[in-house]
Design an enzyme around this catalytic site. Structure first.
Site, PDB file in Angstrom:
ATOM      1  N   LYS A  88      37.721  45.128  34.605  1.00  0.00           N
ATOM      2  CA  LYS A  88      37.171  44.456  33.739  1.00  0.00           C
ATOM      3  C   LYS A  88      36.267  43.369  34.687  1.00  0.00           C
ATOM      4  CE  LYS A  88      38.517  43.430  29.660  1.00  0.00           C
ATOM      5  NZ  LYS A  88      38.124  43.728  28.581  1.00  0.00           N
ATOM      6  N   ASN A 104      37.247  43.128  46.457  1.00  0.00           N
ATOM      7  CA  ASN A 104      37.244  44.330  45.682  1.00  0.00           C
ATOM      8  C   ASN A 104      36.789  45.561  46.573  1.00  0.00           C
ATOM      9  OD1 ASN A 104      37.034  45.775  43.142  1.00  0.00           O
ATOM     10  ND2 ASN A 104      34.891  45.936  43.430  1.00  0.00           N
ATOM     11  N   HIS A 106      35.140  49.201  46.465  1.00  0.00           N
ATOM     12  CA  HIS A 106      34.074  49.917  45.757  1.00  0.00           C
ATOM     13  C   HIS A 106      33.744  51.240  46.357  1.00  0.00           C
ATOM     14  CE1 HIS A 106      30.796  50.952  42.878  1.00  0.00           C
ATOM     15  NE2 HIS A 106      29.912  51.285  44.101  1.00  0.00           N
ATOM     16  N   SER A 138      33.058  50.120  50.185  1.00  0.00           N
ATOM     17  CA  SER A 138      32.625  48.925  50.665  1.00  0.00           C
ATOM     18  C   SER A 138      33.773  48.104  50.174  1.00  0.00           C
ATOM     19  CB  SER A 138      31.269  48.701  49.908  1.00  0.00           C
ATOM     20  OG  SER A 138      30.320  49.467  50.248  1.00  0.00           O
ATOM     21  N   ASP A 147      30.118  44.068  41.556  1.00  0.00           N
ATOM     22  CA  ASP A 147      29.670  44.588  42.906  1.00  0.00           C
ATOM     23  C   ASP A 147      28.679  43.939  43.926  1.00  0.00           C
ATOM     24  OD1 ASP A 147      31.566  46.964  42.228  1.00  0.00           O
ATOM     25  OD2 ASP A 147      30.107  47.909  40.981  1.00  0.00           O
TER      26      ASP A 147
HETATM   27  C1  GRF Z   1      39.114  53.324  43.817  1.00  0.00           C
HETATM   28  O1  GRF Z   1      38.213  54.374  43.712  1.00  0.00           O
HETATM   29  C2  GRF Z   1      38.295  51.980  43.890  1.00  0.00           C
HETATM   30  O2  GRF Z   1      37.318  52.030  44.789  1.00  0.00           O
HETATM   31  C3  GRF Z   1      37.749  51.578  42.464  1.00  0.00           C
HETATM   32  O3  GRF Z   1      38.555  51.990  41.752  1.00  0.00           O
HETATM   33  C4  GRF Z   1      39.384  53.067  42.027  1.00  0.00           C
HETATM   34  C5  GRF Z   1      40.905  52.758  42.014  1.00  0.00           C
HETATM   35  O4  GRF Z   1      41.544  53.694  42.357  1.00  0.00           O
HETATM   36  N1  GRF Z   1      37.277  50.128  42.397  1.00  0.00           N
HETATM   37  P1  GRF Z   1      43.285  53.457  42.239  1.00  0.00           P
HETATM   38  O5  GRF Z   1      43.765  52.897  40.760  1.00  0.00           O
HETATM   39  O6  GRF Z   1      43.630  52.577  43.326  1.00  0.00           O
HETATM   40  O7  GRF Z   1      43.867  54.838  42.403  1.00  0.00           O
END
Ligand code: GRF
Length: 199
Positions: A88, A104, A106, A138, A147
């Site tokens: 979200k 965060n 990514h 990242s 992002d």
């Molecule tokens: C990961 O690929 C992260 O980069 C992205 O969401 C995914 C989360 O995976 N933001 P998990 O729930 O930690 O397995």
């Protein structure tokens, strides 16, 4: 004073697990004190993983103006918010309350292949469709756009010829699990008031 961390997740929570495992392996809450796992989805596997590790796990209503989440974070005296698959958009109120204290991860090399709708396998499909030779991970501060905030760290890996989005996703997730706990550790140290008092 330990830095209290909340991990926010919507999905399976493997990055949360990586941080939990890092703390277990290194001991002494190396990546910071995991105080809370919070999710907007009751079915998020992250809640289960949190509970299994003895961490408080709470569901919150993400449809308000951010007040519910802020109240929850205050209740656990949270200093640092770690997004790990939280899908979200955080409300401006939350971002203002935790400015430069929300990070965060990514699964791509920002600023490319990010933004609204760019999550999960869609990122890897776009990378492969663009013919990119490298992709990666990242970690960035969260601001009011998806992002977008300042990048803290990246790690790149080559995209193999003919690689499928699913295969690339798997390799990148493994990199995330190595990168994220270490960056959380660094950002937590820099938010430690005792440490900051030294310089
Ligand atoms: C990961 O690929 C992260 O980069 C992205 O969401 C995914 C989360 O995976 N933001 P998990 O729930 O930690 O397995």
């Amino acid at each position: 004073m330990a830095v209290n961390i909340a991990v926010l997740a919507s999905g399976g929570g493997t990055n949360l697990q990586a941080i939990i495992d890092f703390n277990t392996r290194l001991g002494d809450n190396a990546a910071g004190m995991l105080r809370l796992v919070a999710s907007n989805r009751a079915s998020s596997g992250a809640l289960e993983r949190g509970r299994a590790a003895g961490i408080a796990a709470e569901i919150f209503d993400a449809s308000d103006d951010g007040s519910a989440l802020i109240a929850l974070l205050s209740r656990y005296s949270i200093d640092l918010v770690v997004l790990a698959g939280y899908l979200k958009h955080l409300q401006p109120k939350v971002i203002a309350a935790y400015e430069w204290r929300i990070i965060n991860i990514h699964p791509g090399l920002l600023p490319e292949f990010g933004g609204a709708g760019m999550y999960g396998v869609k990122v890897h499909e776009a990378v492969i469709a663009a013919g990119a030779k490298r992709s990666g991970v990242s970690v960035h501060f969260v601001d009011d756009q998806f992002d977008h905030g300042p990048i803290i760290g990246q790690w790149t890996i080559p995209v193999d010829d003919g690689e499928t989005p699913e295969a690339l996703a798997e390799r990148i997730l493994a990199v995330e699990h190595t990168v994220y706990p270490r960056i959380v550790e660094m950002v937590a140290a820099l938010n430690d008031k005792n440490f900051l008092a030294d310089y």
